[in-house]
Design a protein around this motif. Structure first.
Motif, PDB file in Angstrom:
ATOM      1  N   GLY A 174       0.772  -1.234   0.000  1.00  0.00           N
ATOM      2  CA  GLY A 174       0.000   0.000   0.000  1.00  0.00           C
ATOM      3  C   GLY A 174       0.798   1.275   0.000  1.00  0.00           C
ATOM      4  N   ASP A 175       2.121   1.213  -0.248  1.00  0.00           N
ATOM      5  CA  ASP A 175       2.926   2.430  -0.282  1.00  0.00           C
ATOM      6  C   ASP A 175       2.708   3.248   0.989  1.00  0.00           C
ATOM      7  N   SER A 176       2.784   2.566   2.133  1.00  0.00           N
ATOM      8  CA  SER A 176       2.642   3.104   3.498  1.00  0.00           C
ATOM      9  C   SER A 176       1.198   3.359   3.928  1.00  0.00           C
ATOM     10  N   CYS A 177       0.185   3.146   3.047  1.00  0.00           N
ATOM     11  CA  CYS A 177      -1.213   3.293   3.475  1.00  0.00           C
ATOM     12  C   CYS A 177      -1.556   2.333   4.602  1.00  0.00           C
ATOM     13  N   ASN A 178      -0.967   1.144   4.575  1.00  0.00           N
ATOM     14  CA  ASN A 178      -1.286   0.112   5.561  1.00  0.00           C
ATOM     15  C   ASN A 178      -0.384   0.153   6.792  1.00  0.00           C
ATOM     16  N   SER A 179       0.644   0.969   6.765  1.00  0.00           N
ATOM     17  CA  SER A 179       1.565   1.006   7.900  1.00  0.00           C
ATOM     18  C   SER A 179       0.889   1.652   9.110  1.00  0.00           C
ATOM     19  N   PRO A 180       1.324   1.299  10.317  1.00  0.00           N
ATOM     20  CA  PRO A 180       0.683   1.837  11.526  1.00  0.00           C
ATOM     21  C   PRO A 180       0.742   3.361  11.574  1.00  0.00           C
ATOM     22  N   LYS A 181      -0.366   3.958  12.037  1.00  0.00           N
ATOM     23  CA  LYS A 181      -0.483   5.400  12.164  1.00  0.00           C
ATOM     24  C   LYS A 181      -0.614   5.788  13.641  1.00  0.00           C
ATOM     25  N   ARG A 182      -0.342   7.024  13.910  1.00  0.00           N
ATOM     26  CA  ARG A 182      -0.500   7.540  15.263  1.00  0.00           C
ATOM     27  C   ARG A 182      -1.969   7.458  15.680  1.00  0.00           C
ATOM     28  N   PRO A 183      -2.273   7.095  16.922  1.00  0.00           N
ATOM     29  CA  PRO A 183      -3.683   7.061  17.344  1.00  0.00           C
ATOM     30  C   PRO A 183      -4.308   8.453  17.328  1.00  0.00           C
ATOM     31  N   HIS A 184      -5.603   8.503  17.032  1.00  0.00           N
ATOM     32  CA  HIS A 184      -6.334   9.768  16.967  1.00  0.00           C
ATOM     33  C   HIS A 184      -7.557   9.703  17.874  1.00  0.00           C
ATOM     34  N   THR A 185      -7.833  10.809  18.538  1.00  0.00           N
ATOM     35  CA  THR A 185      -9.019  10.948  19.372  1.00  0.00           C
ATOM     36  C   THR A 185     -10.226  11.274  18.504  1.00  0.00           C
ATOM     37  N   ILE A 186     -11.354  10.637  18.792  1.00  0.00           N
ATOM     38  CA  ILE A 186     -12.595  10.830  18.042  1.00  0.00           C
ATOM     39  C   ILE A 186     -13.448  11.892  18.726  1.00  0.00           C
ATOM     40  N   THR A 187     -14.010  12.793  17.933  1.00  0.00           N
ATOM     41  CA  THR A 187     -15.044  13.710  18.417  1.00  0.00           C
ATOM     42  C   THR A 187     -16.325  13.428  17.647  1.00  0.00           C
ATOM     43  N   LEU A 188     -17.399  13.147  18.365  1.00  0.00           N
ATOM     44  CA  LEU A 188     -18.709  12.887  17.777  1.00  0.00           C
ATOM     45  C   LEU A 188     -19.665  14.027  18.137  1.00  0.00           C
ATOM     46  N   THR A 189     -20.442  14.459  17.163  1.00  0.00           N
ATOM     47  CA  THR A 189     -21.400  15.538  17.374  1.00  0.00           C
ATOM     48  C   THR A 189     -22.789  15.075  16.955  1.00  0.00           C
ATOM     49  N   GLU A 190     -23.768  15.275  17.825  1.00  0.00           N
ATOM     50  CA  GLU A 190     -25.122  14.817  17.520  1.00  0.00           C
ATOM     51  C   GLU A 190     -25.744  15.651  16.399  1.00  0.00           C
ATOM     52  N   ALA A 191     -26.448  14.970  15.519  1.00  0.00           N
ATOM     53  CA  ALA A 191     -27.113  15.617  14.386  1.00  0.00           C
ATOM     54  C   ALA A 191     -28.319  14.774  14.014  1.00  0.00           C
ATOM     55  N   ILE A 192     -29.051  15.209  12.994  1.00  0.00           N
ATOM     56  CA  ILE A 192     -30.126  14.398  12.443  1.00  0.00           C
ATOM     57  C   ILE A 192     -29.826  14.118  10.978  1.00  0.00           C
ATOM     58  N   SER A 193     -30.479  13.106  10.458  1.00  0.00           N
ATOM     59  CA  SER A 193     -30.202  12.625   9.113  1.00  0.00           C
ATOM     60  C   SER A 193     -31.522  12.388   8.384  1.00  0.00           C
ATOM     61  N   ILE A 194     -31.545  12.748   7.093  1.00  0.00           N
ATOM     62  CA  ILE A 194     -32.690  12.408   6.236  1.00  0.00           C
ATOM     63  C   ILE A 194     -32.164  11.643   5.033  1.00  0.00           C
ATOM     64  N   PRO A 195     -33.000  10.846   4.372  1.00  0.00           N
ATOM     65  CA  PRO A 195     -32.515  10.028   3.252  1.00  0.00           C
ATOM     66  C   PRO A 195     -32.045  10.878   2.081  1.00  0.00           C
ATOM     67  N   ASP A 196     -31.127  10.321   1.313  1.00  0.00           N
ATOM     68  CA  ASP A 196     -30.682  10.971   0.077  1.00  0.00           C
ATOM     69  C   ASP A 196     -31.698  10.655  -1.017  1.00  0.00           C
ATOM     70  N   ALA A 197     -32.691  11.518  -1.157  1.00  0.00           N
ATOM     71  CA  ALA A 197     -33.773  11.268  -2.116  1.00  0.00           C
ATOM     72  C   ALA A 197     -33.353  11.545  -3.552  1.00  0.00           C
ATOM     73  N   ALA A 198     -32.127  12.048  -3.750  1.00  0.00           N
ATOM     74  CA  ALA A 198     -31.616  12.222  -5.109  1.00  0.00           C
ATOM     75  C   ALA A 198     -31.071  10.914  -5.669  1.00  0.00           C
ATOM     76  N   SER A 199     -30.974   9.893  -4.827  1.00  0.00           N
ATOM     77  CA  SER A 199     -30.425   8.603  -5.255  1.00  0.00           C
ATOM     78  C   SER A 199     -31.552   7.625  -5.574  1.00  0.00           C
ATOM     79  N   PRO A 200     -31.261   6.588  -6.361  1.00  0.00           N
ATOM     80  CA  PRO A 200     -32.304   5.611  -6.695  1.00  0.00           C
ATOM     81  C   PRO A 200     -32.877   4.894  -5.486  1.00  0.00           C
ATOM     82  N   THR A 201     -32.068   4.684  -4.434  1.00  0.00           N
ATOM     83  CA  THR A 201     -32.522   3.895  -3.285  1.00  0.00           C
ATOM     84  C   THR A 201     -33.744   4.506  -2.611  1.00  0.00           C
ATOM     85  N   PHE A 202     -33.706   5.811  -2.334  1.00  0.00           N
ATOM     86  CA  PHE A 202     -34.808   6.473  -1.644  1.00  0.00           C
ATOM     87  C   PHE A 202     -35.628   7.374  -2.555  1.00  0.00           C
ATOM     88  N   GLY A 203     -35.242   7.488  -3.811  1.00  0.00           N
ATOM     89  CA  GLY A 203     -35.939   8.376  -4.735  1.00  0.00           C
ATOM     90  C   GLY A 203     -37.392   8.006  -4.954  1.00  0.00           C
TER      91      GLY A 203
END
Length: 349
Positions: A231-260
């Motif tokens: 993987g040209d270093s893509c697969n090599s170990p990386k420094r750990p990163h802290t995750i930040t999660l933020t609450e939100a709401i989600s609606i379907p992507d009605a522009a796509s065939p799945t929910f259109g």
């Protein structure tokens, strides 16, 4: 892990979750407002009632001076309502009501995800990205033989090559979020991937669940990941990163065939195309995250069907690559992760 919560009070989560999609005058959203009032939060109670009025009257003036934090306002759908009403003035009232009635009952909670380099080594079993994984003491580090075959080329890779660690999530870290109502209260999962850059240009993945009674230990990376000839270093170990999660709401992507078919005339060139695109931007605007609906980062929404939700969308490295995962709606709360699907890869995102 850092969580930017949408609510302020210890017992508020369940009241807010129940109110997400109910805008009827005497429904669960009104009950949520009454509860806030009983807890001494009269200003926020008034704002919740303003969303009920704005929804039913299609009048933004009710929302002119909202109380509460920006995260909370987003989750109770103030920006979404304002976008529908403000930008929908070119449509008839009947057309707006029909669109509203198709979209708002499908609102789902989600968590957007960002990250930064960790200032210290994460605890064993914690939620974090990259670094070194936690596995069962008698468990083997995942290899390509265990991977997905989304690109139909896995057999051209060395099957005993180890996979790179992308991150791990402990469900209890999400338990106090709105999305936590739809998740198991314990256990967790890890995600691994392999990237081949020289000839195939593919990424394949492994999802490893763990149950709460299982004891995890920190593993050191195998030598073939440190040298990473694939993987040209893509697969090599990386420094750990802290995750930040933020609450939100989600609606379907009605522009796509799945929910259109469920929310029609919302593709880019159709009647509601521009309006719906603006409404989506007021919800789960960030690509990376957990829960809610998937959204295409290139091409259409990759959801297998309308019965699947976004499981998680992550980067492969801190700088590039995005992998999308979906899960059947009925599986997630049970913690049944054996039907999680790797559904999309953005190689150069």
């Amino acid at each position: 892990m850092i969580v930017n919560s949408a609510f302020e009070l210890a017992d508020e989560r369940d009241h807010l979750y129940d109110a997400l999609t109910d805008f009827t005058p005497n429904g669960r959203r009104e009950h949520y407002a009454s509860w806030l009032e009983s807890q001494g939060h009269a200003a926020r109670a008034g704002t919740v009632r303003a969303t009920i009025a704005a929804y039913n009257e299609l009048d933004c003036s009710f929302l002119s001076n909202p109380a509460g934090t920006e995260h909370w306002q987003r989750v109770i759908a103030i920006p979404l309502l304002m976008r529908l009403i403000d930008e929908g003035q070119q449509f008839t009232e009947r057309e707006l009501i029909d669109l509203r009635n198709l979209v708002f009952p499908r609102i789902r909670p989600c968590l957007t995800l960002s990250y930064e380099p960790a200032k210290s080594t994460p605890d064993v079993g914690a939620s974090y990205l990259w670094g070194h994984p936690d596995l069962l003491e008698n468990q083997e580090w995942p290899k390509i033989a265990e991977c997905s075959d989304w690109f139909s080329a896995k057999d051209q890779l060395p099957q005993d090559q180890h996979c790179a660690f992308l991150g791990q999530f402990r469900f209890s870290d999400l338990s106090e979020t709105l999305l936590g109502r739809e998740l198991p209260s314990s256990g967790g999962f890890s995600i691994f991937a392999i990237t081949e850059t020289d000839s195939l240009g593919i990424q394949e993945t492994v999802v490893r669940p763990w149950s709460p009674e299982q004891q995890l230990v920190r593993f050191e990376p195998p030598e073939d990941l440190i040298t990473d000839r694939l993987g040209d270093s893509c697969n090599s170990p990386k420094r750990p990163h802290t995750i930040t999660l933020t609450e939100a709401i989600s609606i379907p992507d009605a522009a796509s065939p799945t929910f259109g078919a469920l929310i029609p005339e919302c593709k880019w060139s159709e009647k509601f195309g521009d309006l719906y695109s603006s409404m989506m931007a007021e919800c789960n605007e960030d690509t990376l995250g957990i829960g809610g609906y998937l959204r295409g980062t290139s091409g259409d929404d990759p959801s297998p069907d309308t019965n699947h939700m976004r499981f998680v969308v992550l980067r492969v490295t801190p700088e590039a690559g995005i992998v999308h995962f979906a899960i059947p709606n009925e599986d997630i709360e049970k913690g049944c992760l054996n039907r999680v699907q790797y559904v999309w890869s953005d190689w150069d995102s």
